[in-house]
Design a protein around this motif. Structure first.
Motif, PDB file in Angstrom:
ATOM      1  N   ASP A  13      23.978   3.403 -22.274  1.00 37.73           N
ATOM      2  CA  ASP A  13      23.539   4.526 -23.107  1.00 37.73           C
ATOM      3  C   ASP A  13      23.385   5.832 -22.326  1.00 37.73           C
ATOM      4  O   ASP A  13      22.694   6.742 -22.781  1.00 37.73           O
ATOM      5  N   LYS A  14      24.022   5.936 -21.153  1.00 36.31           N
ATOM      6  CA  LYS A  14      23.965   7.182 -20.382  1.00 36.31           C
ATOM      7  C   LYS A  14      25.353   7.539 -19.858  1.00 36.31           C
ATOM      8  O   LYS A  14      26.019   6.680 -19.257  1.00 36.31           O
ATOM      9  N   PRO A  15      25.798   8.788 -20.075  1.00 35.23           N
ATOM     10  CA  PRO A  15      27.079   9.227 -19.495  1.00 35.23           C
ATOM     11  C   PRO A  15      27.004   9.184 -17.974  1.00 35.23           C
ATOM     12  O   PRO A  15      25.933   9.348 -17.383  1.00 35.23           O
ATOM     13  N   ALA A  16      28.125   8.972 -17.315  1.00 34.34           N
ATOM     14  CA  ALA A  16      28.171   8.846 -15.855  1.00 34.34           C
ATOM     15  C   ALA A  16      27.668  10.096 -15.152  1.00 34.34           C
ATOM     16  O   ALA A  16      27.116  10.026 -14.058  1.00 34.34           O
ATOM     17  N   GLU A  17      27.854  11.267 -15.794  1.00 36.04           N
ATOM     18  CA  GLU A  17      27.454  12.522 -15.137  1.00 36.04           C
ATOM     19  C   GLU A  17      25.965  12.811 -15.250  1.00 36.04           C
ATOM     20  O   GLU A  17      25.446  13.735 -14.611  1.00 36.04           O
ATOM     21  N   ASN A  18      25.237  12.042 -16.060  1.00 38.92           N
ATOM     22  CA  ASN A  18      23.787  12.248 -16.177  1.00 38.92           C
ATOM     23  C   ASN A  18      23.064  11.828 -14.896  1.00 38.92           C
ATOM     24  O   ASN A  18      23.530  10.954 -14.175  1.00 38.92           O
ATOM     25  N   THR A  19      21.928  12.453 -14.650  1.00 43.74           N
ATOM     26  CA  THR A  19      21.190  12.158 -13.423  1.00 43.74           C
ATOM     27  C   THR A  19      20.132  11.084 -13.638  1.00 43.74           C
ATOM     28  O   THR A  19      19.506  11.003 -14.694  1.00 43.74           O
ATOM     29  N   SER A  20      19.959  10.271 -12.630  1.00 43.08           N
ATOM     30  CA  SER A  20      18.885   9.284 -12.574  1.00 43.08           C
ATOM     31  C   SER A  20      18.086   9.576 -11.310  1.00 43.08           C
ATOM     32  O   SER A  20      18.399  10.525 -10.588  1.00 43.08           O
ATOM     33  N   TYR A  21      17.083   8.750 -11.011  1.00 48.06           N
ATOM     34  CA  TYR A  21      16.196   9.080  -9.896  1.00 48.06           C
ATOM     35  C   TYR A  21      15.816   7.869  -9.062  1.00 48.06           C
ATOM     36  O   TYR A  21      15.631   6.773  -9.583  1.00 48.06           O
ATOM     37  N   MET A  22      15.717   8.105  -7.762  1.00 45.05           N
ATOM     38  CA  MET A  22      15.146   7.130  -6.856  1.00 45.05           C
ATOM     39  C   MET A  22      13.741   7.629  -6.498  1.00 45.05           C
ATOM     40  O   MET A  22      13.591   8.719  -5.941  1.00 45.05           O
ATOM     41  N   TRP A  23      12.737   6.859  -6.870  1.00 50.76           N
ATOM     42  CA  TRP A  23      11.352   7.220  -6.574  1.00 50.76           C
ATOM     43  C   TRP A  23      10.936   6.547  -5.271  1.00 50.76           C
ATOM     44  O   TRP A  23      11.409   5.461  -4.939  1.00 50.76           O
ATOM     45  N   ALA A  24      10.049   7.192  -4.545  1.00 46.42           N
ATOM     46  CA  ALA A  24       9.593   6.629  -3.276  1.00 46.42           C
ATOM     47  C   ALA A  24       8.103   6.869  -3.105  1.00 46.42           C
ATOM     48  O   ALA A  24       7.582   7.919  -3.476  1.00 46.42           O
ATOM     49  N   ALA A  25       7.424   5.876  -2.556  1.00 43.98           N
ATOM     50  CA  ALA A  25       6.000   6.003  -2.241  1.00 43.98           C
ATOM     51  C   ALA A  25       5.763   5.360  -0.886  1.00 43.98           C
ATOM     52  O   ALA A  25       6.375   4.338  -0.567  1.00 43.98           O
ATOM     53  N   ARG A  26       4.886   5.964  -0.088  1.00 40.16           N
ATOM     54  CA  ARG A  26       4.606   5.389   1.231  1.00 40.16           C
ATOM     55  C   ARG A  26       3.138   5.595   1.586  1.00 40.16           C
ATOM     56  O   ARG A  26       2.441   6.431   1.009  1.00 40.16           O
ATOM     57  N   THR A  27       2.694   4.805   2.528  1.00 42.30           N
ATOM     58  CA  THR A  27       1.325   4.943   3.009  1.00 42.30           C
ATOM     59  C   THR A  27       1.224   6.179   3.890  1.00 42.30           C
ATOM     60  O   THR A  27       2.228   6.734   4.334  1.00 42.30           O
ATOM     61  N   SER A  28       0.005   6.604   4.177  1.00 38.71           N
ATOM     62  CA  SER A  28      -0.212   7.819   4.962  1.00 38.71           C
ATOM     63  C   SER A  28       0.112   7.595   6.431  1.00 38.71           C
ATOM     64  O   SER A  28       0.293   6.465   6.892  1.00 38.71           O
ATOM     65  N   GLY A  29       0.149   8.696   7.175  1.00 38.14           N
ATOM     66  CA  GLY A  29       0.462   8.622   8.592  1.00 38.14           C
ATOM     67  C   GLY A  29      -0.636   7.988   9.427  1.00 38.14           C
ATOM     68  O   GLY A  29      -0.422   7.637  10.593  1.00 38.14           O
ATOM     69  N   ASP A  30      -1.831   7.835   8.878  1.00 38.02           N
ATOM     70  CA  ASP A  30      -2.964   7.295   9.636  1.00 38.02           C
ATOM     71  C   ASP A  30      -3.059   5.776   9.597  1.00 38.02           C
ATOM     72  O   ASP A  30      -3.837   5.180  10.331  1.00 38.02           O
ATOM     73  N   THR A  31      -2.269   5.148   8.746  1.00 40.17           N
ATOM     74  CA  THR A  31      -2.391   3.704   8.604  1.00 40.17           C
ATOM     75  C   THR A  31      -1.720   2.980   9.776  1.00 40.17           C
ATOM     76  O   THR A  31      -0.814   3.502  10.410  1.00 40.17           O
ATOM     77  N   ASN A  32      -2.177   1.790  10.080  1.00 40.13           N
ATOM     78  CA  ASN A  32      -1.620   1.021  11.197  1.00 40.13           C
ATOM     79  C   ASN A  32      -0.230   0.474  10.866  1.00 40.13           C
ATOM     80  O   ASN A  32       0.661   0.444  11.711  1.00 40.13           O
ATOM     81  N   LYS A  33      -0.051   0.030   9.616  1.00 39.85           N
ATOM     82  CA  LYS A  33       1.243  -0.489   9.193  1.00 39.85           C
ATOM     83  C   LYS A  33       1.756   0.342   8.025  1.00 39.85           C
ATOM     84  O   LYS A  33       1.119   0.410   6.979  1.00 39.85           O
ATOM     85  N   HIS A  34       2.912   0.953   8.230  1.00 38.46           N
ATOM     86  CA  HIS A  34       3.484   1.793   7.183  1.00 38.46           C
ATOM     87  C   HIS A  34       4.221   0.948   6.145  1.00 38.46           C
ATOM     88  O   HIS A  34       4.952   0.027   6.488  1.00 38.46           O
ATOM     89  N   ILE A  35       4.002   1.287   4.884  1.00 40.99           N
ATOM     90  CA  ILE A  35       4.702   0.629   3.791  1.00 40.99           C
ATOM     91  C   ILE A  35       5.440   1.706   3.005  1.00 40.99           C
ATOM     92  O   ILE A  35       4.841   2.703   2.587  1.00 40.99           O
ATOM     93  N   ILE A  36       6.730   1.523   2.802  1.00 40.78           N
ATOM     94  CA  ILE A  36       7.535   2.449   2.009  1.00 40.78           C
ATOM     95  C   ILE A  36       8.197   1.664   0.890  1.00 40.78           C
ATOM     96  O   ILE A  36       8.847   0.643   1.129  1.00 40.78           O
ATOM     97  N   ILE A  37       8.006   2.116  -0.342  1.00 46.79           N
ATOM     98  CA  ILE A  37       8.554   1.433  -1.507  1.00 46.79           C
ATOM     99  C   ILE A  37       9.506   2.375  -2.240  1.00 46.79           C
ATOM    100  O   ILE A  37       9.142   3.510  -2.544  1.00 46.79           O
ATOM    101  N   PHE A  38      10.714   1.901  -2.507  1.00 44.05           N
ATOM    102  CA  PHE A  38      11.681   2.654  -3.301  1.00 44.05           C
ATOM    103  C   PHE A  38      11.860   1.951  -4.641  1.00 44.05           C
ATOM    104  O   PHE A  38      11.860   0.722  -4.707  1.00 44.05           O
ATOM    105  N   GLU A  39      12.026   2.742  -5.696  1.00 45.27           N
ATOM    106  CA  GLU A  39      12.257   2.153  -7.016  1.00 45.27           C
ATOM    107  C   GLU A  39      13.198   3.044  -7.808  1.00 45.27           C
ATOM    108  O   GLU A  39      12.951   4.240  -7.961  1.00 45.27           O
TER     109      GLU A  39
END
Length: 213
Positions: A13-39
């Protein structure tokens, strides 16, 4: 949290020229273990942001996209000063170099640079931890922010000019830009990859890109 445009050729239901999005969320720079999630999501409607970080509580650093400002009350949105600086820099680039010195565009950009310098100083001071960082930030950054706010309100820039747009953006985002005084970049990897593959053939491929990152 951030998002970036991605093109998917075969999507229901979407033409090929239409735009979609990659969302990203990550933990802050102060955390010991960084987590980055893409959706991957087919659009950037308000509920995409809330669904992505459902049940999250805390501080969310983002750009000025309105959807972030309508999230749960348990989330404190912190605006991005780099976006404000970029708008003053765009105005600076629109005027001849011999007119840069003393220009309002340069003044606005310099305010942002001073705030960035303060953050680097705090980050590099290994003696500062936790609340000490916050106290130092309030001590050094608050007077600069006060001066910037006064300057913005006295700028008298034409609303439709690039300077006027920079001033309006900064004032409209002021509440969020100053939230970082309350307490203590992740999309780039996908941006680099996107330059190589240009588009995703299917939704399944877009989701695979998120997992592989």
């Amino acid at each position: 949290m951030d998002k970036i445009v991605v093109q998917v050729l075969k999507e229901k239901d979407k033409p090929a020229e239409n735009t979609s999005y990659m969302w990203a969320a990550r933990t802050s720079g102060d955390t010991n273990k960084h987590i980055i999630i893409f959706e991957y999501q087919p659009d950037r409607t308000r509920h995409r942001a809330s669904d992505f970080i459902e049940d999250f509580k805390g501080y969310l650093h983002s750009n000025g996209y309105e959807a972030y400002h309508k999230l749960s009350k348990d989330i404190v949105v912190c605006g991005c000063m780099a976006h404000a600086r970029r708008k003053f820099d765009e105005d600076l680039k629109s005027i001849p170099k011999n007119l840069h010195f003393g220009s309002k565009a340069l003044q606005g950009k310099n305010f942002c640079d001073i705030l960035f310098k303060i953050e680097r100083k705090i980050k590099d001071d290994l003696k500062l931890e936790g609340k000490d960082k916050l106290d130092k930030r309030i001590e050094l950054a608050s007077p600069v922010l006060d001066e910037l706010f006064k300057w913005l309100n006295s700028c008298n820039a034409l609303p439709k000019s690039t300077l006027g747009k920079a001033v309006a953006y900064t004032l409209n985002q002021w509440k969020y830009l100053t939230n970082y005084l309350l307490d203590e970049r992740c999309i780039k990897p996908f941006l680099i990859d996107r330059k190589n593959f240009l588009f995703c053939d299917t939704v399944k491929g877009a989701n695979a890109s998120a997992i592989n990152l």
